[in-house]
Scaffold this motif. Structure first.
Motif, PDB file in Angstrom:
ATOM      1  N   LYS A 282     -32.007 -36.264  29.160  1.00  0.00           N
ATOM      2  CA  LYS A 282     -30.553 -36.250  29.356  1.00  0.00           C
ATOM      3  C   LYS A 282     -29.993 -37.612  29.734  1.00  0.00           C
ATOM      4  O   LYS A 282     -29.120 -37.722  30.599  1.00  0.00           O
ATOM      5  CB  LYS A 282     -30.162 -35.192  30.406  1.00  0.00           C
ATOM      6  N   PHE A 283     -30.511 -38.656  29.060  1.00  0.00           N
ATOM      7  CA  PHE A 283     -29.968 -39.988  29.285  1.00  0.00           C
ATOM      8  C   PHE A 283     -28.978 -40.348  28.196  1.00  0.00           C
ATOM      9  O   PHE A 283     -29.023 -39.827  27.086  1.00  0.00           O
ATOM     10  CB  PHE A 283     -31.085 -41.029  29.376  1.00  0.00           C
ATOM     11  N   THR A 284     -28.079 -41.240  28.572  1.00  0.00           N
ATOM     12  CA  THR A 284     -27.012 -41.649  27.676  1.00  0.00           C
ATOM     13  C   THR A 284     -27.052 -43.159  27.516  1.00  0.00           C
ATOM     14  O   THR A 284     -27.470 -43.883  28.419  1.00  0.00           O
ATOM     15  CB  THR A 284     -25.651 -41.184  28.235  1.00  0.00           C
ATOM     16  N   ASN A 285     -26.640 -43.650  26.346  1.00  0.00           N
ATOM     17  CA  ASN A 285     -26.567 -45.080  26.069  1.00  0.00           C
ATOM     18  C   ASN A 285     -25.096 -45.464  25.966  1.00  0.00           C
ATOM     19  O   ASN A 285     -24.428 -45.135  24.983  1.00  0.00           O
ATOM     20  CB  ASN A 285     -27.261 -45.402  24.747  1.00  0.00           C
ATOM     21  N   GLU A 286     -24.606 -46.140  26.979  1.00  0.00           N
ATOM     22  CA  GLU A 286     -23.201 -46.552  26.980  1.00  0.00           C
ATOM     23  C   GLU A 286     -23.110 -48.071  26.938  1.00  0.00           C
ATOM     24  O   GLU A 286     -23.993 -48.770  27.440  1.00  0.00           O
ATOM     25  CB  GLU A 286     -22.479 -46.009  28.215  1.00  0.00           C
ATOM     26  N   GLY A 287     -22.037 -48.555  26.327  1.00  0.00           N
ATOM     27  CA  GLY A 287     -21.866 -49.988  26.180  1.00  0.00           C
ATOM     28  C   GLY A 287     -21.580 -50.666  27.504  1.00  0.00           C
ATOM     29  O   GLY A 287     -20.903 -50.124  28.371  1.00  0.00           O
ATOM     30  N   GLY A 288     -22.110 -51.885  27.635  1.00  0.00           N
ATOM     31  CA  GLY A 288     -21.842 -52.696  28.807  1.00  0.00           C
ATOM     32  C   GLY A 288     -21.226 -54.025  28.414  1.00  0.00           C
ATOM     33  O   GLY A 288     -21.090 -54.341  27.230  1.00  0.00           O
ATOM     34  N   VAL A 289     -20.863 -54.795  29.392  1.00  0.00           N
ATOM     35  CA  VAL A 289     -20.304 -56.127  29.159  1.00  0.00           C
ATOM     36  C   VAL A 289     -21.399 -57.034  28.594  1.00  0.00           C
ATOM     37  O   VAL A 289     -22.582 -56.896  28.927  1.00  0.00           O
ATOM     38  CB  VAL A 289     -19.723 -56.692  30.470  1.00  0.00           C
ATOM     39  N   ASP A 290     -21.014 -57.951  27.718  1.00  0.00           N
ATOM     40  CA  ASP A 290     -21.923 -58.898  27.065  1.00  0.00           C
ATOM     41  C   ASP A 290     -22.961 -58.190  26.197  1.00  0.00           C
ATOM     42  O   ASP A 290     -24.087 -58.674  26.034  1.00  0.00           O
ATOM     43  CB  ASP A 290     -22.624 -59.796  28.089  1.00  0.00           C
ATOM     44  N   LEU A 454     -23.928 -63.053  32.689  1.00  0.00           N
ATOM     45  CA  LEU A 454     -23.737 -61.918  33.580  1.00  0.00           C
ATOM     46  C   LEU A 454     -24.532 -62.119  34.869  1.00  0.00           C
ATOM     47  O   LEU A 454     -24.074 -61.775  35.963  1.00  0.00           O
ATOM     48  CB  LEU A 454     -24.192 -60.641  32.855  1.00  0.00           C
ATOM     49  N   GLU A 455     -25.711 -62.706  34.734  1.00  0.00           N
ATOM     50  CA  GLU A 455     -26.546 -62.945  35.911  1.00  0.00           C
ATOM     51  C   GLU A 455     -25.865 -63.910  36.883  1.00  0.00           C
ATOM     52  O   GLU A 455     -25.970 -63.746  38.109  1.00  0.00           O
ATOM     53  CB  GLU A 455     -27.913 -63.492  35.486  1.00  0.00           C
ATOM     54  N   SER A 456     -25.147 -64.910  36.351  1.00  0.00           N
ATOM     55  CA  SER A 456     -24.459 -65.846  37.249  1.00  0.00           C
ATOM     56  C   SER A 456     -23.296 -65.159  37.962  1.00  0.00           C
ATOM     57  O   SER A 456     -22.994 -65.466  39.127  1.00  0.00           O
ATOM     58  CB  SER A 456     -23.972 -67.065  36.472  1.00  0.00           C
ATOM     59  N   LEU A 457     -22.624 -64.225  37.280  1.00  0.00           N
ATOM     60  CA  LEU A 457     -21.559 -63.464  37.939  1.00  0.00           C
ATOM     61  C   LEU A 457     -22.145 -62.599  39.052  1.00  0.00           C
ATOM     62  O   LEU A 457     -21.561 -62.502  40.153  1.00  0.00           O
ATOM     63  CB  LEU A 457     -20.832 -62.588  36.920  1.00  0.00           C
ATOM     64  N   ARG A 458     -23.285 -61.994  38.805  1.00  0.00           N
ATOM     65  CA  ARG A 458     -23.923 -61.156  39.827  1.00  0.00           C
ATOM     66  C   ARG A 458     -24.409 -61.993  41.003  1.00  0.00           C
ATOM     67  O   ARG A 458     -24.380 -61.528  42.160  1.00  0.00           O
ATOM     68  CB  ARG A 458     -25.076 -60.366  39.205  1.00  0.00           C
ATOM     69  N   ASP A 459     -24.838 -63.205  40.720  1.00  0.00           N
ATOM     70  CA  ASP A 459     -25.267 -64.084  41.806  1.00  0.00           C
ATOM     71  C   ASP A 459     -24.096 -64.395  42.730  1.00  0.00           C
ATOM     72  O   ASP A 459     -24.264 -64.442  43.961  1.00  0.00           O
ATOM     73  CB  ASP A 459     -25.850 -65.377  41.223  1.00  0.00           C
ATOM     74  N   LEU A 460     -22.910 -64.586  42.155  1.00  0.00           N
ATOM     75  CA  LEU A 460     -21.724 -64.814  42.981  1.00  0.00           C
ATOM     76  C   LEU A 460     -21.440 -63.604  43.863  1.00  0.00           C
ATOM     77  O   LEU A 460     -21.098 -63.737  45.046  1.00  0.00           O
ATOM     78  CB  LEU A 460     -20.517 -65.135  42.094  1.00  0.00           C
ATOM     79  N   VAL A 461     -21.587 -62.401  43.317  1.00  0.00           N
ATOM     80  CA  VAL A 461     -21.395 -61.179  44.120  1.00  0.00           C
ATOM     81  C   VAL A 461     -22.409 -61.135  45.251  1.00  0.00           C
ATOM     82  O   VAL A 461     -22.058 -60.860  46.415  1.00  0.00           O
ATOM     83  CB  VAL A 461     -21.528 -59.922  43.234  1.00  0.00           C
ATOM     84  N   ALA A 462     -23.672 -61.420  44.953  1.00  0.00           N
ATOM     85  CA  ALA A 462     -24.719 -61.362  45.977  1.00  0.00           C
ATOM     86  C   ALA A 462     -24.457 -62.365  47.100  1.00  0.00           C
ATOM     87  O   ALA A 462     -24.748 -62.085  48.277  1.00  0.00           O
ATOM     88  CB  ALA A 462     -26.077 -61.635  45.342  1.00  0.00           C
ATOM     89  N   ARG A 463     -23.876 -63.525  46.757  1.00  0.00           N
ATOM     90  CA  ARG A 463     -23.623 -64.553  47.772  1.00  0.00           C
ATOM     91  C   ARG A 463     -22.390 -64.253  48.609  1.00  0.00           C
ATOM     92  O   ARG A 463     -22.290 -64.695  49.764  1.00  0.00           O
ATOM     93  CB  ARG A 463     -23.491 -65.918  47.098  1.00  0.00           C
ATOM     94  N   THR A 464     -21.444 -63.524  48.055  1.00  0.00           N
ATOM     95  CA  THR A 464     -20.176 -63.289  48.760  1.00  0.00           C
ATOM     96  C   THR A 464     -20.048 -61.875  49.318  1.00  0.00           C
ATOM     97  O   THR A 464     -19.196 -61.627  50.171  1.00  0.00           O
ATOM     98  CB  THR A 464     -18.987 -63.560  47.818  1.00  0.00           C
ATOM     99  N   HIS A 465     -20.860 -60.945  48.838  1.00  0.00           N
ATOM    100  CA  HIS A 465     -20.788 -59.543  49.291  1.00  0.00           C
ATOM    101  C   HIS A 465     -22.223 -59.037  49.506  1.00  0.00           C
ATOM    102  O   HIS A 465     -22.752 -58.258  48.696  1.00  0.00           O
ATOM    103  CB  HIS A 465     -20.070 -58.667  48.265  1.00  0.00           C
ATOM    104  N   ARG A 466     -22.860 -59.486  50.572  1.00  0.00           N
ATOM    105  CA  ARG A 466     -24.264 -59.146  50.786  1.00  0.00           C
ATOM    106  C   ARG A 466     -24.430 -57.641  51.047  1.00  0.00           C
ATOM    107  O   ARG A 466     -23.761 -57.080  51.925  1.00  0.00           O
ATOM    108  CB  ARG A 466     -24.829 -59.945  51.955  1.00  0.00           C
ATOM    109  N   PRO A 467     -25.335 -56.984  50.316  1.00  0.00           N
ATOM    110  CA  PRO A 467     -25.517 -55.534  50.505  1.00  0.00           C
ATOM    111  C   PRO A 467     -26.305 -55.216  51.771  1.00  0.00           C
ATOM    112  O   PRO A 467     -27.027 -56.066  52.301  1.00  0.00           O
ATOM    113  CB  PRO A 467     -26.306 -55.130  49.248  1.00  0.00           C
ATOM    114  N   ARG A 468     -26.159 -53.978  52.250  1.00  0.00           N
ATOM    115  CA  ARG A 468     -26.961 -53.466  53.368  1.00  0.00           C
ATOM    116  C   ARG A 468     -28.255 -52.886  52.817  1.00  0.00           C
ATOM    117  O   ARG A 468     -28.252 -52.177  51.809  1.00  0.00           O
ATOM    118  CB  ARG A 468     -26.216 -52.366  54.151  1.00  0.00           C
TER     119      ARG A 468
END
Length: 474
Positions: A282-290, A454-468
């Motif tokens: 029951k998995f689905t393949n949906e489009g992503g960015v890039d 996309l990886e560079s965008l995620r790196d910016l998120v990781a640096r500015t919004h650190r997860p718990r």
């Protein structure tokens, strides 16, 4: 460019927001300018969205955003998937149906008489969900569908009202069931086989492309000066596509859960996985960015808890959610773990009664108190999330060693911890506003404020919004 500002219109199944993002190489700040409810309306023919009312709230939010931050370069719109509005001569043919409306059942029967799900999966790569757009089309009044000039998904419809340009964004188009998974184009053969008018489906547009600029009428409504017309940029307009952009994944061995009304549990792939194993699981393949593929499973999500709380409130019991969750955490006796994806939990209604009925049918002791019901829901979601994450890894060839939870569910510490416990791997929680952040990041890159993968965008998120971080416990 060192920094710039864009505006995200983020429409969820329970509320909408207008958020201004200020973005630079080491900066990703958000300000929520407007927040408004999204309350469905039941009419004589079924359950509908009050989209016209919501669009009015969007305009009000954009007016405030542009007044407070005059230099906004771009606007992007995201929302939930599958639902659409029919237009003719620019007029809306009634408020869009809600995907939880019961009419979709007859659409499923009609479609599967012409093409069974196994064959559909080989074409569109989608998990069977009775509310996918092709089933809604099949349940539509045929005369109305033929009368329409456009059938635009919700964010595309808002974009059309803002710019006058009718396009369908690719990540959301991938949820309709009418897009080929292997080519990413409209499946004309399938559309013809199901008897749908091909003319209602607008040309496709990719995240990062410019849809248009605010029309003169909209600019006047927003009080903009002559000549100032911000661009409207296509983003990952399916809210999960935007949320996955902002998952701070730093390892390929990661699964994600975009958790709100729904829990979208999956891994990222570079190509569609159209195997029998993926379909059976029951998995689905949906489009992503890039051009990425979101290999995921829809899990019922926090809808069950939210609907239970609404039911108790309708009965006159004031419920404070944090207090309820604290009480749930203190429950020490075992509680029922039920199948959150049982179809009985999809429509609005009395969730505690449905949980009790499921337990009785399966010979399981049902919860008795509100705290026990809440704990049962959390434990059931955590088990479903853990199972789906590891199964996504098996199907997608990913050795899942960490799970990211983003969206509103990242605030639910009990859910995050119990998911880590049941999955046996760490859970990284946050950011909460992942959908808006992903929307903002795609716009910022399109405007030249940011650059890179996309990886560079995620790196910016990781640096500015650190997860718990939640470590699994024995």
């Amino acid at each position: 460019m060192t920094a710039g500002t864009v505006a995200a219109v983020d429409l969820g199944a329970t509320s909408g927001r207008v958020i201004v993002g200020t973005v630079g190489p080491d900066r990703l700040d958000t300000t929520t300018v407007a927040r408004f409810p999204n309350d469905p309306v039941r009419l004589a023919d079924g359950l509908h969205w009050n989209l016209v009312g919501m669009y009015g709230a969007v305009l009000g939010g954009l007016r405030d955003a542009l007044r407070q931050t005059p230099g906004i370069a771009s606007i992007g719109v995201d929302s939930w998937a599958v639902d659409y509005g029919l237009l003719t001569r620019s007029r809306l043919l009634g408020e869009p149906f809600h995907y939880r409306d019961e009419r979709t059942a007859r659409g499923v029967e009609s479609v599967h008489e012409r093409m069974p799900h196994a064959e559909l999966f080989g074409r569109n790569g989608l998990q069977f969900l009775p509310f996918n757009t092709l089933y809604q089309f099949a349940a539509e009044d045929p005369e109305l569908l033929q009368l329409a000039e456009h059938a635009l998904l919700i964010p595309d419809l808002v974009g059309y009202w803002l710019t006058g340009s009718a396009r369908t964004e690719r990540t959301n188009a991938s949820t309709t069931g009418l897009l080929r998974a292997d080519t990413g184009e409209w499946d004309d053969e399938l559309i013809d086989a199901l008897g749908f008018p091909r003319s209602v489906l607008a040309p496709l547009i990719a995240p990062g492309e410019t849809l248009g600029h605010l029309s003169d009428d909209v600019a006047a409504t927003l009080g903009l000066s002559a000549g100032f017309r911000p661009a409207v940029t296509a983003v990952g307009s399916h809210d999960t596509a935007s949320a996955v952009v902002a998952v701070p994944m730093s390892s390929p061995d990661a699964a994600y859960i975009s958790c709100g009304t729904w829990g979208l549990v999956g891994v990222e792939a570079d190509r569609p996985i159209l195997t029998d194993a993926a379909r059976a699981a029951k998995f689905t393949n949906e489009g992503g960015v890039d051009g990425r593929i979101r290999l995921l499973r829809n899990v019922m999500g926090l809808w069950i808890l939210s609907e239970a709380v609404r039911g108790w409130q309708r009965e006159g019991h004031p419920i404070d959610l944090p207090t309820l969750l604290d009480s749930a955490e203190e429950v020490s006796s075992p509680v029922a773990v039920f199948d959150v994806d049982d179809p009985r939990f999809l429509p609005p209604g009395d969730m505690p009664a449905r949980i009790t009925a499921w337990c009785e049918e399966h010979g399981v002791a049902a919860p008795r108190t509100r705290a026990e019901f809440a704990r049962s829901i959390i434990e059931s979601l955590a088990q479903a999330f853990a199972d789906a994450a590891h199964e996504a890894g098996r199907v997608g060839g990913v050795d899942v060693k960490v799970i990211h939870i983003v969206g509103g569910g990242a605030l639910n510490e009990l859910l995050c911890q119990r998911t880590a416990d049941r999955a046996g791997v760490p859970v990284l929680a946050g950011p909460v506003e992942a959908t808006a952040l992903g929307n903002i990041l795609v716009q910022a890159r399109a405007a030249g404020i940011l650059s890179g993968s996309l990886e560079s965008l995620r790196d910016l998120v990781a640096r500015t919004h650190r997860p718990r971080r939640h470590e699994p416990r024995a």
